[in-house]
Each structure stands twice: as structure tokens, then as C-alpha cells.
Design an enzyme around this catalytic site. Sequence first.
Site, PDB file in Angstrom:
ATOM      1  N   ALA A   9       0.843  -1.208   0.000  1.00 50.18           N
ATOM      2  CA  ALA A   9       0.000   0.000   0.000  1.00 50.18           C
ATOM      3  C   ALA A   9       0.869   1.244   0.000  1.00 50.18           C
ATOM      4  CB  ALA A   9      -0.917  -0.019   1.211  1.00 50.18           C
ATOM      5  N   ARG A  38       0.891   1.992   8.134  1.00 44.85           N
ATOM      6  CA  ARG A  38       0.455   2.423   6.788  1.00 44.85           C
ATOM      7  C   ARG A  38      -1.028   2.142   6.577  1.00 44.85           C
ATOM      8  NH1 ARG A  38       4.375   2.579   1.581  1.00 44.85           N
ATOM      9  NH2 ARG A  38       5.108   4.632   2.176  1.00 44.85           N
ATOM     10  N   LEU A 218      12.143  -0.555 -17.115  1.00 43.39           N
ATOM     11  CA  LEU A 218      13.510  -0.089 -16.839  1.00 43.39           C
ATOM     12  C   LEU A 218      13.978   0.847 -17.961  1.00 43.39           C
ATOM     13  CD1 LEU A 218      15.422  -3.261 -15.546  1.00 43.39           C
ATOM     14  CD2 LEU A 218      14.565  -1.342 -14.237  1.00 43.39           C
ATOM     15  N   ALA A 219      13.656   0.479 -19.196  1.00 46.11           N
ATOM     16  CA  ALA A 219      14.080   1.289 -20.346  1.00 46.11           C
ATOM     17  C   ALA A 219      13.431   2.673 -20.289  1.00 46.11           C
ATOM     18  CB  ALA A 219      13.699   0.584 -21.643  1.00 46.11           C
ATOM     19  N   CYS A 273      12.757   6.089  -8.441  1.00 44.31           N
ATOM     20  CA  CYS A 273      12.896   5.207  -9.606  1.00 44.31           C
ATOM     21  C   CYS A 273      14.182   5.368 -10.395  1.00 44.31           C
ATOM     22  CB  CYS A 273      11.742   5.452 -10.565  1.00 44.31           C
ATOM     23  SG  CYS A 273      10.169   5.012  -9.881  1.00 44.31           S
TER      24      CYS A 273
HETATM   25  C1  UDX Z   1       9.189   8.634 -12.979  1.00 41.18           C
HETATM   26  C2  UDX Z   1       8.679   8.453 -14.433  1.00 41.18           C
HETATM   27  O1  UDX Z   1       8.372   9.706 -15.027  1.00 41.18           O
HETATM   28  C3  UDX Z   1       7.464   7.585 -14.452  1.00 41.18           C
HETATM   29  O2  UDX Z   1       7.083   7.347 -15.796  1.00 41.18           O
HETATM   30  C4  UDX Z   1       7.812   6.279 -13.773  1.00 41.18           C
HETATM   31  O3  UDX Z   1       6.708   5.426 -13.784  1.00 41.18           O
HETATM   32  C5  UDX Z   1       8.299   6.503 -12.357  1.00 41.18           C
HETATM   33  O4  UDX Z   1       9.410   7.382 -12.389  1.00 41.18           O
HETATM   34  P1  UDX Z   1       8.572  10.172 -10.921  1.00 41.18           P
HETATM   35  O5  UDX Z   1       9.823   9.618 -10.309  1.00 41.18           O
HETATM   36  O6  UDX Z   1       7.332  10.164 -10.098  1.00 41.18           O
HETATM   37  O7  UDX Z   1       8.217   9.362 -12.256  1.00 41.18           O
HETATM   38  O8  UDX Z   1       8.833  11.697 -11.350  1.00 41.18           O
HETATM   39  P2  UDX Z   1       9.310  12.490 -12.667  1.00 41.18           P
HETATM   40  O9  UDX Z   1       8.325  13.546 -12.970  1.00 41.18           O
HETATM   41  O10 UDX Z   1       9.675  11.573 -13.774  1.00 41.18           O
HETATM   42  O11 UDX Z   1      10.614  13.239 -12.147  1.00 41.18           O
HETATM   43  C6  UDX Z   1      11.788  12.564 -11.727  1.00 41.18           C
HETATM   44  C7  UDX Z   1      12.863  13.576 -11.329  1.00 41.18           C
HETATM   45  O12 UDX Z   1      13.358  14.271 -12.465  1.00 41.18           O
HETATM   46  C8  UDX Z   1      12.363  14.653 -10.352  1.00 41.18           C
HETATM   47  O13 UDX Z   1      13.335  14.879  -9.363  1.00 41.18           O
HETATM   48  C9  UDX Z   1      12.166  15.861 -11.252  1.00 41.18           C
HETATM   49  O14 UDX Z   1      12.282  17.070 -10.550  1.00 41.18           O
HETATM   50  C10 UDX Z   1      13.302  15.674 -12.253  1.00 41.18           C
HETATM   51  N1  UDX Z   1      13.039  16.347 -13.562  1.00 41.18           N
HETATM   52  C11 UDX Z   1      11.963  15.977 -14.323  1.00 41.18           C
HETATM   53  C12 UDX Z   1      13.918  17.321 -14.030  1.00 41.18           C
HETATM   54  O15 UDX Z   1      14.904  17.649 -13.363  1.00 41.18           O
HETATM   55  N2  UDX Z   1      13.677  17.900 -15.247  1.00 41.18           N
HETATM   56  C13 UDX Z   1      12.611  17.545 -16.026  1.00 41.18           C
HETATM   57  O16 UDX Z   1      12.455  18.111 -17.138  1.00 41.18           O
HETATM   58  C14 UDX Z   1      11.725  16.555 -15.551  1.00 41.18           C
HETATM   59  P1  ADP Z   2       6.491   2.126  -4.036  1.00 39.87           P
HETATM   60  O1  ADP Z   2       6.914   3.541  -4.328  1.00 39.87           O
HETATM   61  O2  ADP Z   2       7.141   1.130  -4.955  1.00 39.87           O
HETATM   62  O3  ADP Z   2       5.013   1.966  -3.974  1.00 39.87           O
HETATM   63  P2  ADP Z   2       6.598   1.946  -1.105  1.00 39.87           P
HETATM   64  O4  ADP Z   2       7.769   1.698  -0.207  1.00 39.87           O
HETATM   65  O5  ADP Z   2       5.875   3.250  -1.007  1.00 39.87           O
HETATM   66  O6  ADP Z   2       7.112   1.722  -2.599  1.00 39.87           O
HETATM   67  O7  ADP Z   2       5.500   0.799  -0.906  1.00 39.87           O
HETATM   68  C1  ADP Z   2       5.751  -0.558  -0.814  1.00 39.87           C
HETATM   69  C2  ADP Z   2       4.850  -1.147   0.280  1.00 39.87           C
HETATM   70  O8  ADP Z   2       4.931  -2.584   0.220  1.00 39.87           O
HETATM   71  C3  ADP Z   2       5.262  -0.770   1.715  1.00 39.87           C
HETATM   72  O9  ADP Z   2       4.166  -0.149   2.358  1.00 39.87           O
HETATM   73  C4  ADP Z   2       5.629  -2.120   2.379  1.00 39.87           C
HETATM   74  O10 ADP Z   2       5.253  -2.178   3.739  1.00 39.87           O
HETATM   75  C5  ADP Z   2       4.820  -3.105   1.551  1.00 39.87           C
HETATM   76  N1  ADP Z   2       5.320  -4.485   1.587  1.00 39.87           N
HETATM   77  C6  ADP Z   2       6.590  -4.923   1.432  1.00 39.87           C
HETATM   78  N2  ADP Z   2       6.643  -6.273   1.519  1.00 39.87           N
HETATM   79  C7  ADP Z   2       5.377  -6.718   1.715  1.00 39.87           C
HETATM   80  C8  ADP Z   2       4.775  -8.015   1.874  1.00 39.87           C
HETATM   81  N3  ADP Z   2       5.492  -9.125   1.806  1.00 39.87           N
HETATM   82  N4  ADP Z   2       3.429  -8.065   2.075  1.00 39.87           N
HETATM   83  C9  ADP Z   2       2.689  -6.942   2.126  1.00 39.87           C
HETATM   84  N5  ADP Z   2       3.195  -5.699   1.985  1.00 39.87           N
HETATM   85  C10 ADP Z   2       4.524  -5.577   1.777  1.00 39.87           C
END
Ligand code: UDX
Ligand code: ADP
Length: 465
Positions: A9, A38, A218-219, A273
Site C-alpha cells: 500500500a 500504513r 527499466l528502459a 525510480c
Molecule cells: C518517474 C517516471 O516519469 C514515471 O514514468 C515512472 O513510472 C516513475 O518514475 P517520478 O519519479 O514520479 O516518475 O517523477 P518524474 O516527474 O519523472 O521526475 C523525476 C525527477 O526528475 C524529479 O526529481 C524531477 O524534478 C526531475 N526532472 C523531471 C527534471 O529535473 N527535469 C525535467 O524536465 C523533468
Molecule cells: P512504491 O513507491 O514502490 O510503492 P513503497 O515503499 O511506497 O514503494 O510501498 C511498498 C509497500 O509494500 C510498503 O508499504 C511495504 O510495507 C509493503 N510491503 C513490502 N513487503 C510486503 C509483503 N510481503 N506483504 C505486504 N506488503 C509488503
Amino acid sequence: MVKICGIGAGYVGGPTMAVIALKCPSIEVAVVDISHSRISAWNSEKLPIYEPGLEEVVKQCRGKNLLFSTDVEKHIFEADIIFVSVNTPTKSSGLGAGKAADLTYWESAARMVADMSKSDKIIVEKSTVPVRTAEAIEKILTHNSSKGVKFQILSNPEFLSEGTAIQDLINPDRVLIGGREGPEGHEAVLKLKGIYDHWVPEDKIITTNLWSAELSKLADNAFLAQRISSINAMSALCEVTGAEISQLSDALSKNTKIGPKFLNASVGFGGSCFQKDILNLVYICESNGLIEVANYWKQVIKVNDYQKSRFVNRVVSSMFNTVSGKKIAVLGFAFKKDTSDTRKTPAIDVCKGLLGDNACLSIYDPRVSKDQIHKDLSMDSEVKHVSIVSDAYEATKDAHGICILTEWDEFKTLDYQRVFENMQKPAFVFDGRNILNVDKLTKIGFIVYSIGRPLHQWMNNIHQP
Ligand code: UDX
Ligand code: ADP
Ligand code: UDX
């Protein structure tokens, strides 16, 4: 009635499951997590994460077809489809430490699913995992499950961005579903597609093989991060050549081969990410003997680290080569605006860099809690030089300099005349997100640095009496 269980969650699982519940009133969605705090937050008035629009969706569905629970076993047992959105951090020790994804949480979730399942189930990989994880998960499930129970694994990576998660989920660019070849895999893919059909147009749902779906995620993140490192590398060159990064970004954005998004120069990218996924990609390349490819992607991270340390150096060198004992206001701590998330935020490295030069920091972020900032900067000897305050005017009062580290809208509209009057002189502003009007601030009397602006303009300002 189809029953869905979402394991995890967090930032991915919470919003994703809530939107499925919103769009599919005929489906019962149970979100489970091992963290009691949580789950109780998801059941309370104050949700555990901040995301625009999330509260409205949760309030609309909670108690109807959306529930949050710690009873993982019960909801796995009852579900037809299980989405796994547990965290996959970078391994901190052992084989692949510092690069490979740590699949401990995934493995324990899979073992729990194997133990509790008494009927056939579809398992959906939501969290970002290394390519070919589904193979390992299949092995765990088939070797540990009750006789006759069958599992189909699908990869359905999440492409939401924090801060716009609800919009991204309601109106996605595309939904990717990867499954095993053969009739059983195909049937599972169609079943999951049937859920998205409730609200996503058919042409936006792409079906692929399992490995393409896993690697696409990842890509995707690697390509986005690479664009930011590319524009940030250009920003350093702009500063020494007289070119303007905003003009460069604008010119690049009009090339339809490049396009307008992800060309904002910044103090560096953050978030849970980009770095994690690139390191994971590097590890996978190295494990497959593709050293040149691994080095290519590593460079994206090196440029990001360079951008953060370049910013700190700029602050220190322009404030007469020392910030020791000087109050610096840090505006923004989250890794980007409209989120309370601080994972891998550039603010951590910038603050630690400034503390390393003995600065006194006064930090304000509209959504990040005091506890979180303390945790992120957990360096006992330095924490005494850090105060966390509840508005930007307090943070900037008597400060020598301001560092804008997150592009929160409210920082664009501060009364900078008032801010200037309450600061030490000369009053410096270091805009790490290029959100401020440099001319306006310069007129007020500030010395303004912004990323990728020709340095000679900045030097002229510094040398003015
Ligand atoms: C990212 C991907 O965009 C999303 O598709 C994926 O599923 C998860 O990772 P997120 O990490 O939520 O999403 O934010 P994002 O808006 O991509 O920004 C990532 C970082 O890059 C931030 O720190 C942001 O401030 C920075 N950023 C973004 C820049 O510095 N310049 C830009 O033009 C865009
Ligand atoms: P993300 O950004 O990928 O969603 P988070 O750390 O916010 O990552 O969320 C991952 C959640 O998964 C956490 O709340 C964690 O407690 C939960 N979690 C991890 N392992 C298990 C498990 N085996 N069963 C249920 N929940 C889990
Ligand atoms: C390029 C730019 O596109 C153009 O804007 C600029 O003004 C001049 O340089 P050009 O060199 O004529 O144009 O060809 P382009 O179609 O861009 O291809 C350049 C090279 O990249 C070719 O070898 C092409 O085969 C290769 N390429 C292009 C790929 O390998 N993959 C692609 O997706 C696109």
C-alpha cells in the site's frame, strides 16, 4: 464478483488500486500491507501519502468496493487476481550490492501467495523488477503451492509519475500487459485487459511478451533520466559559453524528433525510480557481459551526481568561498513538486554538501514532515545546524542565501521584496529549478544564480557594489 488483492500500500499500490476501485464498481479491491501504521493511515482522515486528487478517490470508494487491511492471508486466499506493488530497493549488501534490485520483499510476497492459494490465480507484477523476474516468481510459486493450483504471471508495469498519479492512472499514455505465450498466458492477459477496458481505450492497451514488458519499465525510466542528464550536462556548458539553457531547451523542444518534455534543467533528478532502475540496468548489463552498455548508463548517474555537487560548489564559491556559520534558506525538500516523497531527492545531497561546509540550514517544504527531513539528514553532529520551519518567510529571515530545490508553485509567488528586506546583504538566490524571474529579482537587489544561465551575467551581478 471479481476480487482483486493489491499487496503493498505504497506510492504505487495505493493510488493504483484506488483508481481500479473507482473505475470498476463491480470489482472488490482489497489493499493489504504488512505495515500496520500504513494501513491505519489509509483507513484514517490523513492518508499516508500526499497526491493531488487521491483523497477524493479514496473517500469515494473506501467502505464500498475498496478496503485497506493487514490481513494479507485472507485477501490473498479470496482473490482471483493479485497485484504485487511491494518495494524493490537497491541491494545494500552481498552480490550486486549498490546496483542490483533487492527482491526480498517480492520473494516473501510470492511465498505468502503460494502458501495461501487454494485456487488458480493471476499474479500481476506492478512494481519495477529486473527483466526475467517473472521466471523466478513462477519457480517459487510452482514449487511451494498446493497440488493442482495454477498461477499465471503477468507484467503490468506502472508508469505513473508522483504528483500526477491520479491523472496518469485515469488517463494513461498506455497500459502495458506482458504475458506468457500459449493459450493459458493469453487468457490471463485478456482477463487483466478486461479490467482496464472499463476506462482505458482499446488502442492504448498494448500486449507484449513478459520480458518486453518487464524491460520496458527499466528502459522507460532510463530514457527519461538520460534526457535530464543530457540537458543538465548542456546547462554546465551554457554557463561558460554564454548560451542560455532555456533558449536551448526551447529550440530542442520544437524538433519533433526530440519533443518538449523532460528538458527542464535542474539541480538534478531524484525520486525512487531513476537512479535505482538505472543501477539495476547496469547490473543486468554487467551480468550479461555487456560492459560498454553498462558504462553508458552509469554515466547518466555520474552526470546527475556532478550536477548536484556543481550546485553546492556554486553556492559556496559565490558566497566568498565559505558558508560557515551563514544561514541558508532551503526552499523545497521533496524530489519534485506536488508530492511529500523525499526518496533520493537532490535536496539531501545539496543539504549535506552545505552542512559539510558548516552552513546553518533553515528548511521549508510545504508537504514534507519535520521527522522525514530529520531522518533524511540523519547526521547527528550536523543536525544541530538544521532547523525546519513552517513557512518560506521564516526560513529566509536573516538568511545570507536562498536555495530553491523543489519547484513548488508557491515559491514563484512569494513577496520577494519582503524576503529581500529581511535578509542579510548581499542577498543571494540560487534557483535550482529555474522557476524565478531573474530580471525581477535582480531589480529588487538579489544576486541570482539559475542553472544554465551565462555565468558572465552572474559575475557582473556579484561584482556590483
Ligand atoms: C518517474 C517516471 O516519469 C514515471 O514514468 C515512472 O513510472 C516513475 O518514475 P517520478 O519519479 O514520479 O516518475 O517523477 P518524474 O516527474 O519523472 O521526475 C523525476 C525527477 O526528475 C524529479 O526529481 C524531477 O524534478 C526531475 N526532472 C523531471 C527534471 O529535473 N527535469 C525535467 O524536465 C523533468
Ligand atoms: P512504491 O513507491 O514502490 O510503492 P513503497 O515503499 O511506497 O514503494 O510501498 C511498498 C509497500 O509494500 C510498503 O508499504 C511495504 O510495507 C509493503 N510491503 C513490502 N513487503 C510486503 C509483503 N510481503 N506483504 C505486504 N506488503 C509488503
Ligand atoms: C540529422 C538530424 O535529424 C537533422 O535534424 C539535422 O539537421 C541533420 O542531422 P540526417 O543526418 O540527415 O539528419 O539523418 P537522420 O535521419 O537524423 O539520421 C542520422 C543517423 O541516425 C542515420 O545514420 C540514421 O540511420 C540513424 N538513426 C536515426 C537511427 O539509427 N535510428 C533512428 O531512430 C533514427
